[in-house]
Design an enzyme around this catalytic site. Structure first.
Site, PDB file in Angstrom:
ATOM      1  CE  LYS A  23      -2.948   0.613   3.597  1.00  0.00           C
ATOM      2  NZ  LYS A  23      -2.857   1.903   4.305  1.00  0.00           N
ATOM      3  NE  ARG A 124      -5.790   7.966  11.082  1.00  0.00           N
ATOM      4  CZ  ARG A 124      -5.052   7.168  10.326  1.00  0.00           C
ATOM      5  NH1 ARG A 124      -5.543   6.677   9.204  1.00  0.00           N
ATOM      6  NH2 ARG A 124      -3.824   6.891  10.677  1.00  0.00           N
ATOM      7  CB  SER A 169       4.897   9.759  11.802  1.00  0.00           C
ATOM      8  OG  SER A 169       4.066   9.834  10.661  1.00  0.00           O
ATOM      9  CG  ASP A 317       0.527  -0.091   9.365  1.00  0.00           C
ATOM     10  OD1 ASP A 317       0.127   0.746  10.199  1.00  0.00           O
ATOM     11  OD2 ASP A 317       0.924   0.217   8.228  1.00  0.00           O
ATOM     12  NE  ARG A 348      -5.161  -0.371  13.013  1.00  0.00           N
ATOM     13  CZ  ARG A 348      -4.512  -0.214  11.873  1.00  0.00           C
ATOM     14  NH1 ARG A 348      -3.189  -0.134  11.867  1.00  0.00           N
ATOM     15  NH2 ARG A 348      -5.164  -0.168  10.731  1.00  0.00           N
ATOM     16  NE  ARG A 389      -2.666  -2.105   8.299  1.00  0.00           N
ATOM     17  CZ  ARG A 389      -2.386  -2.388   7.022  1.00  0.00           C
ATOM     18  NH1 ARG A 389      -2.531  -3.602   6.569  1.00  0.00           N
ATOM     19  NH2 ARG A 389      -1.945  -1.436   6.202  1.00  0.00           N
TER      20      ARG A 389
END
Ligand code: S3P
Length: 436
Positions: A23, A124, A169, A317, A348, A389
């Site tokens: 991706k 976000r 990041s 991820d 998450r 995910r």
């Protein structure tokens, strides 16, 4: 109506599989291919919704793009100054990478542009990119809390800067470097820990000088990109679901073909090995500046570990799936230093802890990670919160569950892994889909 996965308990994974393209690399191929001089042919492009959003954004800005057709995309580059104002706000769906990297590319353009997203993207944090871009001289407006839409005012001249990035990041690093292509003088980003370096590698591949020394990457604005062909490897983040699925189920053996094993992405391999997974890397080779290999994983007994913090950005991820591995391991697994997980497509840490607890797993969320005591996985319904995910991780958990697992709100699996359910079914997972 939304997509629901129903997964039968038990079974094994078998076979030699190729998961879809990476991706991160697919996004960057459209961005750099569009701004290059000449024609870029991309093979192995991920035809997921996130990457299609990026592709459509560049089409809306006047770039002629053919495909995708079975992973092939042909981009007729318009050069660094060839983009045109889009007629409407640019819709980027669920794609955090797209909006953050585009913020850097849009800030120096001659025209205004507004970028919007879906419900998750609209929550976000964007200040991590708008603050440093503002220091470079850009004008970008967000909602009061720093969330999208991002309204970029064009016609601003940017100045290069040396940015000490507060969080690890790759999206922020890439955003600033991409803005730096247009800035006066030198732009440098120093990262607190290594993050994926696909932007730096691809810029070099397109003939743009990027100087990397230790944790700092620098480039000088005003250069140009020269088109080149790109072969996108299979996404290690998508391969992860099958790696974990095979590792937790006795008798499984899968080979994942042509997977990108860039050293900034292999945290999942390192962590699974520390947990005792039987995993081998075969046929290592290099494809277009990115290392690639086949990964063989066999079922084995896993043990709980303290996850080394230096692996966190390299597996950022992969934690939803790694939490499932931890739930199947003997003993306690402790993750710390992973507060970034709270601002992904969902929170998450919370969402995985809720789902694991629902299945009877002893999982305790902490501000920056999770403590999981391995044991039996029960059965029941878990909510994915529209996070691709999370949905795929709980699907794999069924391999070790005592009863069926139902996962709701799975449509967004298509953002990164179209065809997941049928590939998983072919490999042996008892998965079926329905809408409800
Ligand atoms: C990405 C960087 C990571 C990752 C995301 C893709 C990229 O985000 O989670 O899925 O392509 O640069 P952060 O930079 O926010 O960690």
């Amino acid at each position: 109506m939304s997509l629901i996965f129903e997964v039968a308990p038990g079974g094994q994974l078998q076979g030699s599989l190729r998961v879809p393209g990476d991706k991160s690399i697919s996004h960057r191929s459209i961005m750099l291919g569009s701004l290059a001089e000449g024609t870029t042919v991309v093979e192995g492009f991920l035809e997921g919704e996130d990457n299609l959003a990026t592709l459509n954004a560049f089409r809306a800005m006047g770039v002629e793009i053919e495909g995708p057709d079975k992973g092939k995309v042909t981009i007729h580059g318009v050069g660094m100054h060839g983009l045109r104002a889009p007629a409407e706000p640019v819709y980027l769906g669920n794609a955090g990478t797209s909006i953050r990297l585009l913020a850097g590319l849009m800030a120096p353009q001659a025209f205004d542009v507004t970028m919007i997203g879906d419900e998750s993207l609209s929550k976000r944090p964007m200040r991590r990119v708008t603050d440093p871009l503002t220091s470079m001289g850009a004008v970008l407006l967000t909602e009061e809390d720093g969330s999208p839409p991002i309204r970029v005012q064009g016609g601003k001249k940017l100045k290069g800067m040396h940015y000490q990035m507060p969080m690890a990041s790759a999206q922020v690093k890439s955003c600033i470097l991409l803005a730096g292509l247009y800035a006066e003088g030198e732009t440098c980003v120093t990262e607190p820990a290594p993050t994926r370096d696909h932007t730096e590698r691809m810029l070099k591949g397109f003939g743009y000088e990027v100087r990397v020394a230790g944790s700092t990457a620098c480039l000088t604005g005003g250069g140009k990109l020269t088109a080149r062909d790109i072969d996108v490897p299979a996404d290690i983040s998508s391969a992860t679901f099958f790696m974990v699925g095979a590792a937790i189920s006795e008798g499984s053996e899968v080979i994942l073909q042509h997977v990108g094993i860039n050293p900034t992405r292999i945290g999942v391999i390192n962590i699974l090995r520390l947990m005792g997974a039987k995993l081998s890397i075969e046929n290592e080779r290099e494809v277009g500046g990115e290392p690639v290999a086949d990964i063989r994983v066999r079922g084995s007994r896993l043990k709980g570990i303290q996850i080394p913090e230096d692996q966190v950005p390299l597996a950022i991820d992969e934690f939803p799936a790694l939490f499932v591995a931890a739930a199947c391991a003997e003993g306690e697994t402790v993750l710390t230093g992973a507060e970034e997980l709270r601002v992904k497509e969902s929170d998450r840490i919370q969402v995985m802890a809720d789902g694991l607890q629902r299945l009877g797993v002893d999982a305790t969320p902490t501000p920056d990670g999770m403590i999981i005591r391995g044991g039996a996985i029960g059965s029941g319904t878990v909510e994915s919160h529209g996070d691709h995910r999370i949905a795929m991780s709980f699907a794999m958990a069924a391999l070790r569950a005592e009863g069926p697992i139902t996962i709701t709100n799975c449509d967004n699996v298509n953002t990164s892994f179209p065809g997941f359910a049928s590939l998983a079914m072919d490999a042996g997972l008892g998965i079926s889909q329905r809408s409800g």
